[in-house]
Design an enzyme around this catalytic site. Structure first.
Site, PDB file in Angstrom:
ATOM      1  N   ARG A  58     -71.588 -16.864 -12.094  1.00 19.27           N
ATOM      2  CA  ARG A  58     -72.597 -17.870 -12.413  1.00 19.27           C
ATOM      3  C   ARG A  58     -73.397 -18.196 -11.154  1.00 19.27           C
ATOM      4  NH1 ARG A  58     -72.123 -24.132 -12.400  1.00 19.27           N
ATOM      5  NH2 ARG A  58     -74.078 -24.719 -13.375  1.00 19.27           N
TER       6      ARG A  58
ATOM      7  N   HIS B 206     -80.926 -26.097 -10.909  1.00 22.51           N
ATOM      8  CA  HIS B 206     -79.754 -26.695 -10.266  1.00 22.51           C
ATOM      9  C   HIS B 206     -80.231 -27.624  -9.145  1.00 22.51           C
ATOM     10  CE1 HIS B 206     -75.261 -26.078  -9.535  1.00 22.51           C
ATOM     11  NE2 HIS B 206     -75.627 -26.961  -8.617  1.00 22.51           N
TER      12      HIS B 206
ATOM     13  N   GLU C 245     -75.603 -29.828 -15.111  1.00 26.37           N
ATOM     14  CA  GLU C 245     -75.086 -31.210 -15.202  1.00 26.37           C
ATOM     15  C   GLU C 245     -76.215 -32.257 -15.220  1.00 26.37           C
ATOM     16  OE1 GLU C 245     -72.087 -31.417 -12.182  1.00 26.37           O
ATOM     17  OE2 GLU C 245     -73.515 -31.613 -10.542  1.00 26.37           O
TER      18      GLU C 245
ATOM     19  N   ASN D 144     -69.100 -29.173 -16.603  1.00 24.46           N
ATOM     20  CA  ASN D 144     -68.523 -29.256 -15.266  1.00 24.46           C
ATOM     21  C   ASN D 144     -67.498 -30.371 -15.293  1.00 24.46           C
ATOM     22  OD1 ASN D 144     -70.632 -27.503 -14.858  1.00 24.46           O
ATOM     23  ND2 ASN D 144     -71.673 -28.742 -13.305  1.00 24.46           N
TER      24      ASN D 144
ATOM     25  N   TYR E  57     -63.838 -32.063 -13.321  1.00 25.35           N
ATOM     26  CA  TYR E  57     -62.940 -32.053 -12.176  1.00 25.35           C
ATOM     27  C   TYR E  57     -61.762 -33.008 -12.301  1.00 25.35           C
ATOM     28  CZ  TYR E  57     -66.492 -29.267  -9.897  1.00 25.35           C
ATOM     29  OH  TYR E  57     -67.372 -28.259  -9.598  1.00 25.35           O
TER      30      TYR E  57
ATOM     31  N   GLU F 169     -67.911 -25.307 -14.326  1.00 23.59           N
ATOM     32  CA  GLU F 169     -67.375 -25.673 -13.015  1.00 23.59           C
ATOM     33  C   GLU F 169     -66.037 -26.366 -13.203  1.00 23.59           C
ATOM     34  OE1 GLU F 169     -69.801 -27.923 -10.338  1.00 23.59           O
ATOM     35  OE2 GLU F 169     -71.619 -26.792 -10.787  1.00 23.59           O
TER      36      GLU F 169
END
Length: 634
Positions: free
Chosen positions: A96, A140, A186, A327, A329, A395
């Protein structure tokens, strides 16, 4: 008695399961499931002033605030062939990356930069010739500064036409080889960070104490979000009408999503958690799936929230995304906020949401906590609330400073296992990308040749992708002798790869034999999975791994026993609560400190952006404290 019998029955089943962990391997994932890794143009390419590229808003913000820049970074512009070889050696299915708008069309519109065009053609061809699928992000955080200067960039709907024209060039020039397009990376965090907080490009806001020269946090956040959706819909419509039949690709939209859980058992916090999901998830998923913003946002934001025209809602935005890119985390807790009628005078995204969102984890250290159930919670919520769209995890990862990044190995093992569990539970998740492939942006290392060195996690991920090893699902059990109770068929419950405990005597086992303590295996009073593991993230608070609800009582309360984990170290009789491996949330119970905490939260939000995403995507100051990823640089 019924609960005791149920526990006994489950314990017997566990006792004969015969192994500590259910192994899973790549072959357990559905056919066609993509495994990859990612980067972005500004963080990886370097060559900021070469071959006709002009500045983006990211260049401008980085240089103006003297917080590092991407002028050289990984030098991927010159070393892409070397990096593709690393991808092949790792065994990636897909890579990506994003296209730099200001490299391809330096002024944002008009003539195409032929050298920039040739670079991306060369990169894509290098990937294809080595059997690696390009997964391309069009935007991005980095539109050309020229468009920002000319009409304000995304705050102006002129951006929709220019973005669509830029996308048209990409589809036309690269679409015969690129089958996966993400229009916006995002979108929610880009919008909040860039137009509410002013911490990310282009750095616009009106919050007191922020270093913003322009902006209006009350309105621009929602205007930009609206324009992003319309630009995505326009590019998607163009692709489907002009290119899809011939090229056969798909086009998606990216969001940053956290696992959100109430910080207390109060009804107010439960409502606030759903409201936060509407603001973080529904703000973009609502229009993409159902054609409009959540009612919660329309009621709260009122006239500051733009309105879709009928044809925009039903014919353009709704159904415009073939997949959702996520994304993810870590998790966050949500606390309701009650503002006085006179406050706030200048509303922003956070005051509109009416909640404190506090990240669960010890962020005094760089790495993120291992909490795969938060990924599962996000995927389950999308499945249940938004018609189970196709999803790619674009991500996921944790930064580390060590070359032997054992924590990242555990993190990746756990989260990939969480994705597999979600797929088995019906989530239409189709791919997983580690962030990031190598050290990015900030690491202008001492080695002028930018040498790439694989870390332990790169070797581990490679072995998994090549079928050489299995990952451990941290949900299994085994029958073995417990060294404390000496019960021959004691059931040992695996909590992590190196941590398990005996269900017969509650003895906590550590594979390294450094210390031992106690954990209660207990019922969750909010789900039907009995018994369930409740992991402590603060004294008196625990998260159920089965239903993701938060529990609060420290002592037995009916059928609810709150977990309290204590660790006793050898040769030391002092016991203390160990939070080293557990998420952590701040205390919001003091109403007098809530306004102060809100200010700290906003600062934490921006700081999190610097830690998680570099210098507005993944950055830090100085080599010694920088976030590092699977491949070390320099």
């Amino acid at each position: 008695m019924e609960h005791i019998f149920a526990l006994f029955t489950i314990f017997l089943a566990f006792a004969f399961s015969g192994r500590c962990s259910d192994d899973f391997s790549r072959s357990d994932f559905p056919e066609g499931f993509l495994f990859g890794a990612g980067t972005s143009a500004y963080q990886w390419e370097g060559a900021a002033g070469e071959d006709g590229r002009k500045p983006s808003v990211w260049d401008t913000l980085s240089h103006s605030r003297n917080i590092g820049n991407g002028d050289v970074t990984c030098d991927g512009y010159h070393k892409y062939k070397e990096d593709v070889k690393l991808m092949v050696g790792t065994g990636l299915d897909a890579f990506r990356f994003s296209i730099s708008w200001s490299r391809l069309i330096p002024n944002g519109r008009g003539s195409v930069n032929q050298k920039g065009l040739q670079f991306y053609k060369n990169l894509i061809q290098e990937l294809i010739s080595h059997g690696i699928e390009p997964h391309v992000t069009l935007y991005h955080y980095d539109h050309p500064q020229h468009l920002e200067d000319e009409y304000g960039g995304w705050v102006n709907n002129m951006m929709i036409k220019d973005f669509t024209a830029y996308a048209d060039v990409c589809f036309r020039e690269f679409g015969n080889y690129v089958k996966f397009w993400t229009t916006i990376n995002e979108a929610n965090v880009f919008t909040i960070g860039g137009y509410n907080d002013g911490d990310t490009p282009p750095g616009r806001c009106s919050l007191p104490g922020k270093n913003c020269l322009l902006g209006n946090s009350s309105t621009e956040t929602y205007i930009v979000g609206h324009n992003l959706l319309l630009a995505h819909a326009s590019a998607s419509r163009l692709y489907k009408e002009k290119y899809k039949d011939k090229q056969g690709g798909s086009i998606g939209f990216g969001l940053y999503l956290m696992g959100l859980t109430p910080s207390t058992s109060s009804k107010d916090d439960a409502i606030a958690t759903q409201r936060a999901k509407d603001f973080y998830f529904g703000w973009f998923l609502g229009p993409l799936i159902y054609g409009d913003y959540p009612d919660t946002m329309k009621r709260t934001v009122g006239s500051r929230l733009p309105v879709f025209l009928e044809e925009e809602s039903t014919e353009q935005v709704k159904g415009s995304s073939d997949f959702i890119g996520i994304n993810h985390y870590f998790a966050a807790s949500v606390t309701n906020v009650k503002f006085k009628p006179s406050l706030p005078k200048n509303p922003d995204f956070y005051s509109d949401m009416g909640a404190y969102v506090t990240y669960l984890g010890n962020f005094s250290v760089i790495e993120y906590p291992v909490a795969p159930w938060t990924m599962e919670a996000v995927l389950e919520y999308i499945k249940q609330s938004y018609d189970n769209p196709p999803v790619y995890i674009l991500e996921n990862g944790t930064p580390m400073t060590q070359q032997k990044d054992t924590h990242r190995v555990k993190y990746m093992h756990a989260y990939i296992g969480g994705v597999l569990k979600s797929v088995r539970n019906g989530s239409d998740t189709r791919g997983y990308f580690v962030w990031s492939f190598m050290d990015l942006f900030e690491l202008i290392g001492r080695d002028p040749h930018r040498k790439r060195s694989p870390r332990l996690s790169a070797h581990s991920y490679s072995d998994f992708l090549k079928g050489k090893t299995s990952f451990l699902e941290f949900q299994g059990n085994m029958a073995q002798v417990c060294h404390t109770c000496r019960h021959v068929k004691a059931v040992i419950r695996c909590v992590t790869e190196t941590l398990n405990f005996c269900l017969t005597c509650d003895y906590l086992h550590h594979c390294n034999n450094l210390h031992a303590g106690h954990v209660r295996y207990q019922l969750c009073d909010n789900c039907t999975i009995n018994p369930s593991i409740l992991l402590c993230y603060e004294d008196g608070k625990a998260l159920c791994q089965s239903c993701y609800s938060t529990h609060y009582n420290c002592a037995p309360n009916g059928h609810h026993i709150q977990i309290v984990r204590r660790i006793q170290y050898p040769n030391n009789n002092t016991q203390h609560h160990d939070h080293a491996h557990m998420p952590h949330v701040g205390d919001h119970n003091n109403n007098n400190n809530r306004q102060q905490h809100h200010q700290e939260h906003v600062q934490h939000e921006g700081g999190h952006q610097q830690r998680r995403a570099g210098m507005f995507e993944r950055s830090c100051h100085g080599d010694n404290n920088c976030e590092r990823w699977m491949f070390a640089m320099g």
